[in-house]
Design an enzyme around this catalytic site. Structure first.
Site, mmCIF file in Angstrom:
data_model
loop_
_atom_site.group_PDB
_atom_site.id
_atom_site.type_symbol
_atom_site.label_atom_id
_atom_site.label_comp_id
_atom_site.label_asym_id
_atom_site.label_seq_id
_atom_site.Cartn_x
_atom_site.Cartn_y
_atom_site.Cartn_z
ATOM 1 N N GLY A 254 45.310 6.117 -27.863
ATOM 2 C CA GLY A 254 46.625 6.748 -27.879
ATOM 3 C C GLY A 254 47.631 6.108 -26.937
ATOM 4 N N GLY B 162 0.848 -1.176 0.000
ATOM 5 C CA GLY B 162 0.000 0.000 0.000
ATOM 6 C C GLY B 162 0.884 1.226 0.000
ATOM 7 C CE LYS C 33 3.390 -0.792 3.574
ATOM 8 N NZ LYS C 33 3.139 0.629 3.459
ATOM 9 N N PRO D 32 7.291 -2.059 1.387
ATOM 10 C CG PRO D 32 9.323 -1.208 0.684
ATOM 11 C CD PRO D 32 8.631 -2.477 1.006
ATOM 12 C CB SER E 100 38.102 -3.751 -24.974
ATOM 13 O OG SER E 100 39.506 -3.830 -24.889
#
Lengths: 304, 635
Positions: B475, B35, B41, B116, B546
């Site tokens: 580089g 809820g 709750k 929650p 990569s």
């Protein structure tokens, strides 16, 4: 159609499933064995999970040297019956410094148990350790995962727990990190007692009421298990009275209060438990020593 | 108030054995409560615990003290405090994680997952819902159906919860007004229908006052349904439903204490099994017959869904962890491409194309997720275009695994249709998914066995295939050094091939850009090409930035052990930028070039490179010589 499974059958099946996952995925698992009733149930389930093989991991007892004698007796017998190796670790620094529950209070728990446990896990290189903790024991436990991940320094971060969906457990970790596993997370104290009754599991006789030598100390009732040693630590010989007592929970004998009781059989124990009005851990001093968040703090520091 | 339902004290006191006998036959139901933030709750759960005597006197005393100190109910008991556990949230007064609570009635034990209500905690709700038989969706009677109510209902439906209870709470605050209640229920029914919830049970309650919790309330004479607890005691449990399906048991562990015993251990996911039953082992498809169902308490005549058992078969069939023992005439499917609903659980967004570890039942495979077909706005249920999924996002995407997976659609079998995704580097659980169906193309593409093996290819070339994977900043000198190494190997009569980043992007990968997702796809394709070349027996050199560890690991995983050599060309960013051979750093600094590694796109250096060369201390020729020395001999 078959009869639906009972809650105990399902809790047992869940615990077995968890144990098998750990054995399949961890490199070096170990079962922490504290000799209490929860440990007895956990060990019994381990035997079931791997039968006809013996459980494929050792038992580890992190000893404080302050356990009841009856506990040490059962420890040896249980390991032997299960066909498992028993490892005992005592923190050498605590031994050296003569740490005891009377003079050192919270330091006793920290050095013998928290530090002792970390030392033992590091020493043997265990990457997964089974514990008998249950979510119903304490509020912060209610939110802990079944697979509770610990950093290389054994810390627990409650805000950074891995989500646990279905019955899928993530056992991956880096070198040095470890996982504490709680197969009985969803059991309650009543489940534990009913299961012990149903499965006829041997537990430490101190859970059953009997006439025992007792003394009073700071308002609590304690059993004089080793009177000479007590005298040395207390500086005087406590006054001993014979009473009919038993224990709801077993830790170090000076930390664990006894209750006066006539419950000498399992049904009587369960009856007493159900009719009683104080919760299980009240007999233990550990939760009270630093306000209401103390267990959570201890766990962040590496306590089980 | 509750005593009619929970009360057992007399029986406990008078005949404990009768009590125990009765309580050994309880069944178990797991449910979640969800809820919005203030729907009550925690108060409802606190009430259920309180009424079932799961609170002891000392805890009650502590609760009373706390209620006065931090409670929100004035001098009355704040049940929520009993439930909200961790220290951090006690200070904030909100629930931040899933908490599990336990209580029991005469007939059932209950496990409650308290979920929650906050938007950012969808992951916790999904976690709680994954094991639930039932969901209690709380609505504040004063506020009616809110955006959060829709979100929670939608997630419950996606997670396959069959029993939904709409609990209209705080009825006391609207004077138990039936009209208002009916309006809320009608609102919800319209919405429920839209998302495929065909059936739900609505009830007017007050967690705070106790109306319609354990007993019918005198305040709502117009409500004819059962109180909440009676309903919880009556609904069908998933395990009972699952037991009616054909047998499936994922094998967790092979039990082999000695040569005479070989059993397959697992938790039965669906169906039932008896000795003599014909079964099929997947993925091999071999059939056998159940010889025995072995347990510590002796062999069983029958076992059913929800039981952990060890099954012995009549034949010596191959079966190991990850396999599934299933009914011979109704085996699950096997595939490596699927459509699935994915819920993302991690702060770091999903990367399409990245290889994650996927765990489904006892199977662990490597899986990549394509760009989502769409993301679902959980508030409006709109389908949105998406390139990725962020934390708490839910979407539909294609999933490809590196090995065939044994599965069933999630809607039919939770255990064989639900999976989690784990990041291979951080080891965090980053996603969860529910399989819909296998993509037909996976079923129609088969492996064609080839007559000449990779070993024969390599042996003819008198060498061992290797992949020399150069990684480093732009580089850093990757291409230069790789060229030097290739020349040296050529002089040694080795068969080599150099794949260079720029060259590949002119052809094979010309359709890819430089976003994280494109970089991952770039490396995946290069990985596949590299693998083919290594299969042909070549020594392959690759020179690509990569930047991500996960993709370098993915290529390593594609190749046999020891064939992937990661070479880190270690050049500090300042040095590479100073060199700026292609003038790219300048462009990136000027903002003309986006997603440039080292500037506005990350580079993750290797943690355990096989070889590291430092180009500040070594010339390219020295570095090449160093590498060649490290990899020889080459056979």
């Amino acid at each position: 159609m078959n009869a639906p499974l009972t809650h105990l059958q399902r809790l047992e099946a869940e615990a077995i499933h968890i144990m098998r996952e750990v054995v399949a995925e961890a490199e070096k698992p170990v079962m922490l064995y504290s000799i209490g009733k929860d440990s007895a149930v956990m060990l019994h389930i381990a035997k079931k999970a791997f039968d006809p093989s013996p459980p494929p991991f050792p038992l580890l007892h992190v000893d404080t040297t302050w356990k009841f004698k009856a506990m040490y007796d059962l420890r040896e017998k249980s390991a032997k019956d299960a066909g498992m190796e028993l490892l005992v670790h005592r923190n050498p620094e605590a031994e050296e410094a003569g740490i005891n529950p009377f003079d050192h209070g919270p330091l006793h728990t920290d050095m013998w148990k928290t530090q002792g446990l970390k030392q033992a896990l590091d020493k043997y290189g265990f990457d997964a350790a089974f514990g008998g903790a249950r979510r119903d024991e304490e509020k912060s436990r209610a939110k802990e995962r079944v697979f509770s991940f610990r950093t290389a320094s054994h810390g627990w971060d409650p805000k950074n727990q891995r989500p646990e969906l279905w019955n899928l457990y993530n056992a991956r970790k880096k070198k040095g990190e470890s996982i504490r596993v709680f197969p009985m997370s969803n059991w309650t104290e009543l489940d534990i007692w009913q299961y012990i009754h149903l499965e006829n599991i041997e537990i430490v006789p101190l859970y059953y009421s009997a006439k025992r030598p007792t003394f009073e100390y700071e308002g609590g009732l304690f059993m004089a298990d080793d009177i000479d040693r007590l005298e040395k630590v207390l500086g005087h010989r406590p006054e001993i009275t014979e009473r009919s007592i038993r224990f709801r929970t077993l830790g170090c004998f000076p930390l664990t209060g006894a209750v006066e009781s006539e419950a000498a059989t399992l049904p009587e124990i369960i009856q007493e438990m159900l009719l009683t009005t104080t919760s299980e851990r009240q007999g233990r001093v550990i939760d009270k020593d630093s306000g209401d968040a103390s267990m959570e703090k201890k766990k962040q520091e590496g306590y089980f | 108030m509750s005593s009619e339902i929970y009360k057992t004290e007399d029986l406990i006191a008078e005949d404990i054995d009768a009590y125990l006998e009765k309580h050994q036959h309880k069944t178990m139901l797991r449910f979640i409560t969800c809820g919005s933030v203030d729907d009550g709750k925690s108060t409802l759960i606190g009430r259920l615990l309180y009424d079932s005597k799961m609170i002891f006197e000392d805890q009650l005393a502590a609760l009373e003290t706390d209620s006065k100190k931090v409670g929100t109910q004035g001098q009355e008991i704040d049940f929520a405090l009993l439930v909200d556990g961790l220290a951090a949230e006690r200070e904030q007064g909100i629930t931040i994680d899933v908490a599990y609570r336990f209580f029991a009635t005469e007939n059932r034990k209950f496990i409650v997952a308290d979920c929650p209500g906050h938007e950012q905690y969808t992951r916790n709700m999904v976690t709680g819902a994954s094991t639930a038989d039932l969901a209690v969706i709380l609505v504040d009677a004063r506020k009616g159906v809110l955006v959060q109510t829709r979100r929670h209902s939608f997630l419950c439906q996606k997670l396959g919860i069959r029993n939904i209870v709409l609990a209209v709470n705080k009825m006391d605050l609207i004077d138990y007004d039936q009209d208002k209640y009916d309006t809320i229920v009608a609102d919800y029914a319209a919405f429920a229908d839209e998302i495929g919830i065909t059936d739900f049970t609505a009830m007017p309650i007050s967690g705070f006052k106790g109306d319609n919790i354990t007993a019918p309330s005198a305040n709502t004479p117009w409500y004819k349904g059962p109180p909440l607890v009676a309903h919880l005691e009556a609904v069908e449990i998933n395990a009972a439903h699952d037991a009616e399906l054909p047998l499936s048991m994922p094998v967790q562990w092979v039990n082999r204490p000695n040569l005479d015993f070989r059993g397959f251990s697992g938790l039965i996911a669906t169906g039932a099994v008896k000795p003599g039953d014909p079964v099929r082992v997947l993925p091999s498809g071999k059939t056998s017959t159940v010889k025995s169902i072995t347990t510590f308490d002796g062999d069983l005549d029958e076992a059913q869904a929800g039981q952990s058992v060890t099954i012995c078969l009549d034949d010596e069939v191959d079966c190991s962890r990850g396999d599934v023992i299933a009914a011979a005439d109704a085996p699950p499917e096997v595939s490596d491409q699927f459509e699935a609903t994915i819920v993302w659980l991690d702060d770091e967004a999903m990367l399409p194309g990245r290889a994650y570890q996927m765990k489904l039942a006892s199977q662990t495979v490597s899986a990549t997720i394509a760009e989502p077909k769409y993301e679902i706005n959980v508030n409006t249920l709109e389908h949105l275009a998406a390139k990725t999924l962020d934390l708490n996002a839910i979407g539909v995407a294609e999933v490809t695994t590196d090995k065939p997976v044994i599965f069933e659609p999630y809607s039919e079998n939770r255990a064989l249709g639900g999976f989690i995704l784990i990041d291979k580097i951080s080891n965090r659980t980053v996603g969860a998914g529910m399989l819909h169906f296998s993509l037909r193309r996976a079923q129609n593409v088969h492996w064609q066995p080839t007559a000449v093996t990779r070993e024969e290819h390599a042996s003819l070339k008198n060498q061992k295939p290797l992949v020399l994977w150069f990684t480093g900043l732009s580089g850093s000198g990757k291409s230069t050094i790789a060229n030097e190494v290739e020349k040296a190997l050529n002089l040694m009569n080795r068969h080599t091939f150099l794949l260079d980043g720029d060259n590949v992007r002119h052809g094979l990968n010309k359709d890819l850009g430089f976003t994280d997702a494109d970089r991952i796809e770039n490396i995946r394709r290069i990985g596949e090409v590299t693998k083919l070349m290594a299969d042909a027996g070549l020594i392959v050199l690759t020179a690509f930035i990569s930047p991500f560890r996960a993709e370098r690991q993915m290529v390593r995983d594609m190749l046999p052990d020891g064939e992937f050599i990661e070479i880190f060309v270690d050049t500090p960013l300042e040095v590479a930028e100073e060199r700026d051979v292609k003038g790219l750093y300048k462009k990136a600094r000027d903002g003309q070039l986006k997603n440039f590694t080292g500037i506005d796109s990350p580079y993750e250096p290797p943690e355990n490179a096989d070889i590291t060369v430092n180009t500040v201390e070594m010339s390219p020729a020295e570095a090449a010589e160093f590498i060649v020395r490290k990899i020889t001999p080459l056979k």
